[in-house]
Design an enzyme around this catalytic site. Sequence first.
Site, PDB file in Angstrom:
ATOM      1  N   ALA A 244      -5.260  -2.640   0.224  1.00  0.00           N
ATOM      2  CA  ALA A 244      -3.887  -2.623  -0.298  1.00  0.00           C
ATOM      3  C   ALA A 244      -3.370  -4.047  -0.293  1.00  0.00           C
ATOM      4  CB  ALA A 244      -3.000  -1.748   0.580  1.00  0.00           C
ATOM      5  N   LYS A 245      -2.246  -4.265  -0.915  1.00  0.00           N
ATOM      6  CA  LYS A 245      -1.579  -5.565  -0.827  1.00  0.00           C
ATOM      7  C   LYS A 245      -0.129  -5.376  -1.196  1.00  0.00           C
ATOM      8  CE  LYS A 245      -2.557  -9.944  -0.102  1.00  0.00           C
ATOM      9  NZ  LYS A 245      -3.431 -10.318   1.021  1.00  0.00           N
ATOM     10  N   GLY A 246       0.737  -6.205  -0.585  1.00  0.00           N
ATOM     11  CA  GLY A 246       2.143  -6.207  -0.954  1.00  0.00           C
ATOM     12  C   GLY A 246       2.534  -7.595  -1.411  1.00  0.00           C
TER      13      GLY A 246
END
Length: 473
Positions: free
Chosen positions: A165-167
């Site tokens: 994931a990444k934000g």
Amino acid sequence: MLSLLAAHALGGAGTGAAAALRAAAPALLRHLGGAGGAAAGAAAARRGSSWAGFADAPGSQRAGSDVEAQSQSEKAAAMDLVDLSPGLRRAILNPDRKLSVELLVPMDDGGVEIFMAHRVQHNNSRGPFKGGFKFHPSADLEDTEGLASINTWKSAVVNVPFGGAKGGVAVDPSLLSSRELEKLTRKLVGGMHRILGAHTDIPGPDIGTDERVMAWIFDEYSKYEGYSPAVPLHLHGSLGRDGAAGAGAVMGLREFLKRDLLTSINKSTFVVQGFGKVGSSVARHIHEAGGRVVAVADVRGATFNEGGLDVPRLLAHVYRGGTLWDFEGGTPLPSDPDFLAIPCDVLVPAALGGVINARTAPRLQCKAVVEAANAPTTAEGDAILRARGIPVLPDVYANGGGIIVSFFEWVQNLQNFQWDEDEVTRRLDRYMTDAFHDMHRLAKDRGVPLRVGAYMLACSRVASAEKHRGFGA
Ligand code: NAD
């Protein structure tokens, strides 16, 4: 309070002040408070960006999509070699979920600014989503998507049970006051807490997010959910988390030298580009293993000593506020592309993306490259190194130590128990060594470069998880 976290790159490299301001301008000036917001933008602009000095750095803040693009052909080759069906390919390439949220942040001068925030959950077939939050003007949805997918492959290569994931928030944090940054962080958690969780999606720090930001995430998330999946280092962070990517890279380097160059760290010379969290850790661990670090560079300058730099003394010098080029134990050099061409056995890029490219690759005078940075080699640079017979230990494996210790931290916090640092190091070594041999075996069996071997390993592990969970049933 149960709390879980990850170790990831904390800010540092970036674009120049002018570029950062240009990129940040739309967010800074798009406000709901009329003149107040414009004044806030101008005031923030006057404060100046912490990304100053990186203006000409090639690819210093490469978009996640660019980084992904660099490994397209290796990934395609790997998928052919592991014989993935078209459906499975699509399933493991496309992200599972993308969320974009508008953050309305009250500014110090009474105006309101809007910032766009994104979270991409790429694939969780092997375990909960895991990825940092990047605060940077370049953090748009596409960038976030590319970086989320890289985390899927990296976790799979080093065999930790995480998905990717990444934000990202499109903001230059150095242009905000501490109060504004806190409000933005709390708004971010307010908009995203439903999809985050210790068993679903675990955030961590990244470029532009530091321990303060982690503490605000920790606090705000706890208000909604009672516990936090992200922790600041001084609250339940794992020992050994600092420098884990560098420590892991040197463990991988040790195996790489043994297998592919038939030598060892203590018989080799090294040039390290970057003296931040990763580069300084790499240099220290090489020195401790008896290796000769002949040159290191950061954005401001470099130092060279053919007999080997005294790395602990250099670290103490920099810690006291000294620079690399005024270090007495070495000869000062400019930090420019010529630095990469200093003769050595192993070149370790540990700073920026894209530095080994069509221009620099023909001039390198090393026997091997260890990619401690993310995507330091362009596709053209890679092809040149291959033609010149210079093997590369690829980033998707080499800097995986960070994600491994994030996993250890998660495990320790689930148990409300802390391991000592020796335990963390011993386990990190086992994961890095096992992953090296898995990757190496695949690459040698199929006669492909280690980068393709790494993607074969990642694709087969993710695809196998998808199949076992009933894909196509
Ligand atoms: P950092 O900000 O701590 O350090 C970056 C270093 O690069 C600094 O010393 C800076 O001066 C130097 N630098 C910048 N421009 C340069 C230039 N033009 N020439 C020479 N040096 C230059 O960042 P970091 O956390 O050490 O990350 C370095 C790389 O490793 C990045 O590619 C990052 O994505 C990757 N990485 C970091 C981690 C981690 O846990 N920190 C994990 C995996 C990958």
